[in-house]
Design a protein around this motif. Structure first.
Motif, mmCIF file in Angstrom:
data_model
loop_
_atom_site.group_PDB
_atom_site.id
_atom_site.type_symbol
_atom_site.label_atom_id
_atom_site.label_comp_id
_atom_site.label_asym_id
_atom_site.label_seq_id
_atom_site.Cartn_x
_atom_site.Cartn_y
_atom_site.Cartn_z
ATOM 1 N N ASN A 73 70.755 91.988 100.104
ATOM 2 C CA ASN A 73 70.716 93.231 99.341
ATOM 3 C C ASN A 73 71.647 94.213 100.028
ATOM 4 O OD1 ASN A 73 70.059 95.333 97.605
ATOM 5 N ND2 ASN A 73 68.250 95.941 98.794
ATOM 6 N N ILE A 74 72.933 94.126 99.695
ATOM 7 C CA ILE A 74 73.956 94.931 100.351
ATOM 8 C C ILE A 74 73.994 96.296 99.663
ATOM 9 C CG2 ILE A 74 76.302 94.953 101.241
ATOM 10 C CD1 ILE A 74 74.796 92.438 101.952
ATOM 11 N N THR A 75 73.568 97.346 100.364
ATOM 12 C CA THR A 75 73.336 98.635 99.733
ATOM 13 C C THR A 75 74.433 99.671 99.960
ATOM 14 O OG1 THR A 75 72.109 99.371 101.678
ATOM 15 C CG2 THR A 75 70.845 98.314 99.902
ATOM 16 N N GLU A 76 75.254 99.487 101.019
ATOM 17 C CA GLU A 76 76.265 100.479 101.361
ATOM 18 C C GLU A 76 77.271 99.851 102.314
ATOM 19 O OE1 GLU A 76 74.276 103.659 103.431
ATOM 20 O OE2 GLU A 76 73.309 102.281 104.844
ATOM 21 N N TRP A 77 78.354 100.587 102.587
ATOM 22 C CA TRP A 77 79.343 100.118 103.547
ATOM 23 C C TRP A 77 79.300 101.012 104.784
ATOM 24 C CZ3 TRP A 77 80.521 100.436 98.289
ATOM 25 C CH2 TRP A 77 80.787 99.210 97.657
ATOM 26 N N LEU A 78 79.294 100.374 105.954
ATOM 27 C CA LEU A 78 79.268 101.064 107.231
ATOM 28 C C LEU A 78 80.613 100.905 107.935
ATOM 29 C CD1 LEU A 78 75.847 99.647 108.526
ATOM 30 C CD2 LEU A 78 76.208 101.706 107.135
ATOM 31 N N CYS A 79 80.859 101.748 108.915
ATOM 32 C CA CYS A 79 82.089 101.655 109.702
ATOM 33 C C CYS A 79 81.756 101.720 111.187
ATOM 34 C CB CYS A 79 83.040 102.789 109.333
ATOM 35 S SG CYS A 79 84.563 102.819 110.313
ATOM 36 N N TYR A 80 82.330 100.784 111.940
ATOM 37 C CA TYR A 80 82.271 100.789 113.404
ATOM 38 C C TYR A 80 83.711 100.800 113.923
ATOM 39 C CZ TYR A 80 77.426 99.309 112.759
ATOM 40 O OH TYR A 80 76.117 99.246 112.381
ATOM 41 N N SER A 81 83.919 101.360 115.098
ATOM 42 C CA SER A 81 85.268 101.338 115.657
ATOM 43 C C SER A 81 85.223 101.174 117.171
ATOM 44 C CB SER A 81 86.034 102.613 115.282
ATOM 45 O OG SER A 81 85.541 103.735 115.993
ATOM 46 N N THR A 82 86.331 100.705 117.712
ATOM 47 C CA THR A 82 86.440 100.482 119.151
ATOM 48 C C THR A 82 87.900 100.521 119.571
ATOM 49 O OG1 THR A 82 85.892 98.964 120.958
ATOM 50 C CG2 THR A 82 86.551 97.975 118.876
ATOM 51 N N LYS A 83 88.116 100.833 120.847
ATOM 52 C CA LYS A 83 89.465 100.758 121.398
ATOM 53 C C LYS A 83 89.579 99.662 122.444
ATOM 54 C CE LYS A 83 88.513 104.445 124.749
ATOM 55 N NZ LYS A 83 88.845 105.824 125.167
ATOM 56 N N ASP A 84 88.434 99.040 122.824
ATOM 57 C CA ASP A 84 88.486 98.034 123.875
ATOM 58 C C ASP A 84 87.552 96.849 123.638
ATOM 59 O OD1 ASP A 84 85.966 99.064 124.335
ATOM 60 O OD2 ASP A 84 86.467 99.981 126.267
ATOM 61 N N MET A 85 86.898 96.791 122.460
ATOM 62 C CA MET A 85 85.985 95.724 122.081
ATOM 63 C C MET A 85 84.707 95.697 122.924
ATOM 64 S SD MET A 85 87.570 94.568 119.525
ATOM 65 C CE MET A 85 86.692 93.100 119.049
ATOM 66 N N LYS A 86 84.474 96.737 123.727
ATOM 67 C CA LYS A 86 83.240 96.830 124.513
ATOM 68 C C LYS A 86 82.436 98.077 124.132
ATOM 69 C CE LYS A 86 84.516 94.141 128.591
ATOM 70 N NZ LYS A 86 84.620 94.119 130.068
ATOM 71 N N THR A 87 83.106 99.214 124.138
ATOM 72 C CA THR A 87 82.462 100.457 123.740
ATOM 73 C C THR A 87 82.755 100.718 122.265
ATOM 74 O OG1 THR A 87 82.666 101.362 125.966
ATOM 75 C CG2 THR A 87 82.258 102.919 124.176
ATOM 76 N N TRP A 88 81.692 100.851 121.490
ATOM 77 C CA TRP A 88 81.812 100.983 120.039
ATOM 78 C C TRP A 88 81.276 102.335 119.586
ATOM 79 C CZ3 TRP A 88 83.781 97.255 116.655
ATOM 80 C CH2 TRP A 88 84.120 96.034 117.262
ATOM 81 N N THR A 89 81.796 102.805 118.464
ATOM 82 C CA THR A 89 81.274 103.997 117.812
ATOM 83 C C THR A 89 80.733 103.617 116.444
ATOM 84 O OG1 THR A 89 82.866 105.430 118.941
ATOM 85 C CG2 THR A 89 81.796 106.315 116.985
ATOM 86 N N ASP A 90 79.496 103.995 116.183
ATOM 87 C CA ASP A 90 78.862 103.785 114.881
ATOM 88 C C ASP A 90 79.111 105.035 114.045
ATOM 89 O OD1 ASP A 90 77.211 103.516 112.693
ATOM 90 O OD2 ASP A 90 75.418 102.978 113.834
ATOM 91 N N HIS A 91 79.950 104.904 113.016
ATOM 92 C CA HIS A 91 80.296 106.042 112.163
ATOM 93 C C HIS A 91 79.362 106.179 110.970
ATOM 94 C CE1 HIS A 91 84.099 106.562 114.357
ATOM 95 N NE2 HIS A 91 84.198 105.247 114.342
#
Length: 324
Positions: free
Chosen positions: A67-85
């Motif tokens: 049940n896919i309800t929305e689209w999320l975005c994650y980002s990273t500059k080093d594949m270790k520390t991520w930001t949940d947008h």
């Protein structure tokens, strides 16, 4: 459109980029990276040295496959520390959309970000369609760019059921800046490649159908040394299948099919996955991205990211590696 937890086995160095103060940061302690949500259909984009990953948010309850309800975005500059947008787009952000946030792709042009995606549309469409949303930021919010779908059932031939067409959109921008919309149509029977207008909001009328009736979906395309390559999947539901490799000297020209690009153990089932995207890397290499789902436990499905290599004849191949 598949239940997946996001995992990574690649450390990719990217340069710094600013972040908003109200976004949640977290550090990956291993696989999977995202522990608090189920996500699906990863769509990457690199902008200003930062990797943005757009995913569907699966909120299936007991008895539901997904049940896919929305689209999320994650980002990273080093594949270790991520930001949940957080949430950047929902099907109902389209005036004609009623639900089902399926596979998508985001591209940038002239400082604007275009989100192409499959949506379940209400009346008068009442079918799967492809929509396009736009934002001034890679982290949204995205809004409907047209007021109508980009592609609807009446624009393409229908399959036997007549309602499940035009899914798995991706976009390829060629060296001259011309953009092409690639998607599975005719109820997953045939791939379409259509040239996009300069504003990315419509088709120019130039398009081709690839291998009509071939049951291909999940197209992932890239270009190397003037040659176009595409990896696609067969249509076997949740069960993995053998990847298909296609090539052409002109994107709107004649395409030919080559043997399975995967080699080694589990090559005949694409290592348990299905293609989603081929990401160009800073060092000139390419990364193959794939869903890996588990039919008996969809909520515990995963992703794989593997290097694309080339043999002595310049033909791409993919082999399993634990780390790279």
């Amino acid at each position: 459109m598949r239940n997946t937890l996001f995992i990574v086995s690649l450390y990719l160095i990217l340069s710094a980029c600013g972040e908003k103060s109200n976004e949640v940061k977290f550090t990956s302690e291993g696989n999977p990276v995202v522990m608090d949500k189920f996500t699906s259909d990863p769509a990457p984009m690199v902008h200003n040295g930062r990797l943005y990953l757009y995913v569907g948010h699966d909120e299936a309850e007991e008895g539901q496959d997904f049940n896919i309800t929305e689209w999320l975005c994650y980002s990273t500059k080093d594949m270790k520390t991520w930001t949940d947008h957080g949430s950047v787009l929902k099907p109902t952000d389209f005036s004609w959309g009623v639900g089902e946030a399926w596979a998508s792709q985001v591209v940038e042009k002239d400082g604007k970000f275009y989100y192409y995606t499959t949506v379940q549309a209400g009346a008068p469409y009442n079918s799967k369609v492809v929509g396009v949303a736009v934002s001034d930021s890679p982290t949204g919010p995205f809004i409907d760019a047209r007021g109508t779908p980009l592609i609807t059932d009446d624009m393409t031939p229908n399959g036997p059921r007549g309602w499940w067409n035009d899914i798995d959109p991706t976009v390829f921008v060629d060296d001259d800046g011309t953009a092409y919309h690639i998607y599975s149509s005719e109820e997953n029977l045939t791939l379409h490649i259509a040239e996009l207008s300069d504003d990315y909001l419509s088709h120019t009328g130039k398009y081709i159908r690839i291998f009509p009736g071939g049951h291909n979906e999940a197209p992932a395309i890239f270009k190397k040394d003037g040659t176009y390559w595409m990896i696609a999947s067969g249509c076997t539901g949740w069960e993995p299948n053998e990847a298909r490799l296609m090539t052409a000297s002109s994107i709107l020209g004649e395409w030919s099919q080559l043997p399975n690009p995967c080699v080694g153990k589990d090559a005949k089932i694409t290592f348990g996955g299905q293609s989603t995207y081929i990401l160009p890397l800073k060092d000139g290499g390419y990364m193959f991205m794939a869903d890996v789902w588990r039919p008996k436990s969809l909520s515990d499905s995963r992703y794989i990211w593997l290097p694309v290599r080339f043999n002595g004849k310049g033909i791409p191949f993919i082999e399993w590696v634990d780390k790279w």
